[in-house]
Design an enzyme around this catalytic site. Structure first.
Site, PDB file in Angstrom:
ATOM      1  N   ASN A  19      17.098  -0.516 -25.167  1.00  0.00           N
ATOM      2  CA  ASN A  19      17.749  -0.887 -23.894  1.00  0.00           C
ATOM      3  C   ASN A  19      19.105  -0.218 -23.725  1.00  0.00           C
ATOM      4  OD1 ASN A  19      15.528  -2.450 -23.825  1.00  0.00           O
ATOM      5  ND2 ASN A  19      16.583  -4.429 -23.884  1.00  0.00           N
TER       6      ASN A  19
ATOM      7  N   HIS B 210      24.745  15.981  22.786  1.00  0.00           N
ATOM      8  CA  HIS B 210      23.427  15.676  23.382  1.00  0.00           C
ATOM      9  C   HIS B 210      22.558  16.928  23.502  1.00  0.00           C
ATOM     10  CE1 HIS B 210      25.356  11.897  24.668  1.00  0.00           C
ATOM     11  NE2 HIS B 210      26.368  12.673  25.012  1.00  0.00           N
TER      12      HIS B 210
ATOM     13  N   SER C  36       3.102  33.903  10.467  1.00  0.00           N
ATOM     14  CA  SER C  36       1.966  33.071  10.857  1.00  0.00           C
ATOM     15  C   SER C  36       0.685  33.811  10.492  1.00  0.00           C
ATOM     16  CB  SER C  36       2.019  32.833  12.364  1.00  0.00           C
ATOM     17  OG  SER C  36       0.731  32.532  12.851  1.00  0.00           O
TER      18      SER C  36
ATOM     19  N   LYS D 263       5.291  36.022  14.819  1.00  0.00           N
ATOM     20  CA  LYS D 263       6.077  34.882  14.363  1.00  0.00           C
ATOM     21  C   LYS D 263       6.872  35.163  13.093  1.00  0.00           C
ATOM     22  CE  LYS D 263       5.744  30.900  15.440  1.00  0.00           C
ATOM     23  NZ  LYS D 263       4.609  29.961  15.397  1.00  0.00           N
TER      24      LYS D 263
ATOM     25  N   GLU E  85      13.034  24.268   7.486  1.00  0.00           N
ATOM     26  CA  GLU E  85      12.173  23.129   7.824  1.00  0.00           C
ATOM     27  C   GLU E  85      11.901  22.298   6.577  1.00  0.00           C
ATOM     28  OE1 GLU E  85       9.621  24.887  11.566  1.00  0.00           O
ATOM     29  OE2 GLU E  85       9.205  25.671   9.582  1.00  0.00           O
TER      30      GLU E  85
ATOM     31  N   TYR F 190      17.541  -6.278 -19.282  1.00  0.00           N
ATOM     32  CA  TYR F 190      16.544  -5.215 -19.155  1.00  0.00           C
ATOM     33  C   TYR F 190      15.179  -5.802 -18.801  1.00  0.00           C
ATOM     34  CZ  TYR F 190      13.431  -1.362 -19.929  1.00  0.00           C
ATOM     35  OH  TYR F 190      12.481  -0.401 -19.733  1.00  0.00           O
TER      36      TYR F 190
ATOM     37  N   GLN G 148      12.130   1.010 -15.858  1.00  0.00           N
ATOM     38  CA  GLN G 148      11.562   2.306 -16.236  1.00  0.00           C
ATOM     39  C   GLN G 148      11.225   3.132 -14.985  1.00  0.00           C
ATOM     40  OE1 GLN G 148       9.055   2.783 -19.753  1.00  0.00           O
ATOM     41  NE2 GLN G 148       7.336   3.108 -18.368  1.00  0.00           N
TER      42      GLN G 148
HETATM   43  N1  ARG Z   1      11.012   3.661 -21.430  1.00  0.00           N
HETATM   44  C1  ARG Z   1      11.926   2.600 -21.216  1.00  0.00           C
HETATM   45  C2  ARG Z   1      12.638   2.812 -19.872  1.00  0.00           C
HETATM   46  O1  ARG Z   1      12.573   3.885 -19.402  1.00  0.00           O
HETATM   47  C3  ARG Z   1      12.959   2.586 -22.305  1.00  0.00           C
HETATM   48  C4  ARG Z   1      13.492   1.238 -22.635  1.00  0.00           C
HETATM   49  C5  ARG Z   1      12.428   0.360 -23.178  1.00  0.00           C
HETATM   50  N2  ARG Z   1      12.921  -0.905 -23.587  1.00  0.00           N
HETATM   51  C6  ARG Z   1      12.110  -1.912 -23.857  1.00  0.00           C
HETATM   52  N3  ARG Z   1      12.662  -3.005 -24.210  1.00  0.00           N
HETATM   53  N4  ARG Z   1      10.822  -1.802 -23.770  1.00  0.00           N
HETATM   54  O2  ARG Z   1      13.230   1.940 -19.320  1.00  0.00           O
END
Ligand code: ARG
Length: 459
Positions: free
Chosen positions: A110, A156, A277, A283, A290, A317, A322
């Site tokens: 984490n 405009h 084109s 063209k 674009e 977390y 992810q």
């Molecule tokens: N692959 C996870 C992400 O991108 C990494 C962290 C994973 N942590 C966990 N507690 N499973 O967020």
């Protein structure tokens, strides 16, 4: 290799494994993951968790790994690891055996992932800043070369008042300048290290997080581990800056597409960035522009996506997070590509001076000058505006520009108008009068170019 096998008896479902993995996109964080791991190994040694010898062995193996991925990072994709953190750890263990299993002491994926991501953002911000500067330089070069090209300015999408091509270029320099300042601003908040936050409540080991932070080039360590592993504000900020900047590029594209149209015909785009084109041989399409115009939508999509992912997400977390990466990586790549493409467009653009001037002359873009003239002669602006409008209507009926009207026609509407009206309504006079700060007067444009050149160090 899974990092969490012990608690499980059953096998992972194959489909789930595939669904759960992030390696296919987070492999681009390999360099950051290794760099942070080396720093982590050093701090573990300082805290007597690793011996000096162990640390050196780990560092050597990680440096070797770094070299390998620099040669071919796509090899990582051959593995079936869950994510880049598992992959780096697996490779380390493959290289040095049991000792490799010590590296994760006191660390969590984490805090690892957000550290890696911050390092990546920092690296990428440098590249983006560089391209934002290069693009500004291109605009300045173009502005300098087209200081005297008068063209209509629009509101405009109606011809409103004359401006110069240089002035139009400088408007984009202002926007890009704000993009740069936004990016630099993000850096201040982003460059704080979450490493050592553990899973959510800090690390249980005696780790000097400030020292660790500085060793990775961060200016300090974060204050609250719970926040540190939950925080993706920097992803939102970066995507929001990307979105704003893409909006600028997309407005630029729209302007250029219009300037390049058969109707305006103010510029010619080079063969290098246009396409033909398959059916219509005449063209020459502004595809590059674009595409930039449309890719803006794609970047907005990534911003929306991360905003929605994080909304109501409980601390700290969650695997939802992810999903931050694919959108971020795609948006940044898109933004950077569009910056490079815009540079290319400007490098090869040709401005058609005469056509620009004729368009400025033809659209009654000098009507405001008649109103201002009458105000100088004592009328209120509202009154003057009405009379000028009537004069324009008369000129439209005659299919003539204002400067071709005779004095007797002017007199139908106001006897205050004298012979000097003609010099008041020339395009040059329209420009010259707008000398106050930010105006289109050549003097102001010159000053703006000088200031911008100093700021960007171009001589
Ligand atoms: N692959 C996870 C992400 O991108 C990494 C962290 C994973 N942590 C966990 N507690 N499973 O967020």
């Amino acid at each position: 290799m899974a990092l969490w096998g012990g608690r499980f008896i059953g096998e992972s479902n194959k489909l789930f494994k595939k669904f759960n993995t992030s390696l296919s996109f987070d492999y681009i964080l390999a360099q950051e993951d290794i760099t942070a791991s080396i720093a982590w190994s050093k701090i573990l040694m300082k805290s007597n968790i690793l011996s000096k010898k162990e640390q050196i062995t780990i560092e050597h193996a990680l440096v070797e790994l770094l070299k390998e991925i620099k040669i071919n990072s796509k090899n990582i994709l051959l593995s079936d690891c869950e994510d880049i953190h598992s992959w780096v750890e697996e490779q380390l263990i493959n290289k040095i055996g049991e000792l490799g299993k010590k590296l994760h002491t006191g660390r969590s994926r984490n805090d690892q992932i957000t550290t890696d991501l911050k390092l990546w953002c920092r690296k990428i911000i440098d590249i983006l800043l560089d391209n934002l500067i290069k693009l500004q330089i291109r605009f300045i070069i173009l502005a300098e070369a087209n200081k005297n090209v008068i063209m209509p300015g629009y509101t405009h999408l109606q011809r409103a008042q004359p401006i110069t091509f240089a002035y139009w270029c400088l408007a984009y320099v202002e926007m890009l300048k704000r993009d740069v300042s936004r990016l630099k601003n993000i850096l201040k908040r982003l460059n704080i290290s979450p490493l050592g936050s553990g899973a959510l409540s800090g690390t249980a080991w005696n780790i000097d997080r400030e020292e660790l932070a500085v060793s990775l080039g961060f200016h300090s360590a974060t204050n609250n581990a719970l926040d540190s592993v939950s925080d993706r504000d920097y992803v939102i900020e970066l995507l929001s800056t990307a979105s704003i900047s893409m909006m600028h590029l997309s407005r630029f594209s729209e302007d250029i597409i219009f300037f390049n149209s058969g109707e305006a015909n103010f510029i010619e785009l080079s063969d290098a960035i246009t396409s033909g084109s398959s059916l219509m041989p005449q063209k020459k399409n502004p595809d590059a522009l674009e595409l930039i115009r449309s890719k803006c939508g794609r970047v907005y999509g990534s911003l929306m996506s991360i905003l929605v992912i994080l909304k109501s997400l409980p601390l700290s977390y969650n695997k939802d997070m992810q999903e931050d990466k694919e959108g971020l990586f795609d948006a940044i790549k898109t933004w950077n590509n569009c910056l490079c493409m815009t540079i290319l467009v400007l490098k090869n653009i040709k401005i058609k001076h005469d056509i620009c001037r004729q368009a400025a002359e033809a659209g009654y873009a000098n009507a405001t000058e008649i109103a201002d003239y009458l105000v100088k002669k004592g009328l209120t602006f509202r009154e003057a505006h009405k009379i000028s409008g009537q004069i324009v209507l008369h000129a439209i009926k005659l299919h003539q520009p204002l400067h071709s009207l005779t004095l007797s026609i002017f007199h139908i509407y106001s006897n205050l108008i004298e012979d000097d009206i003609y010099k008041h309504i020339t395009l040059e006079s329209c420009l010259l009068k707008r000398i106050s700060k930010g105006g289109v007067a050549p003097y102001q444009v010159d000053q703006e170019i000088i200031t911008a050149k100093k700021r960007l160090n171009i001589f």
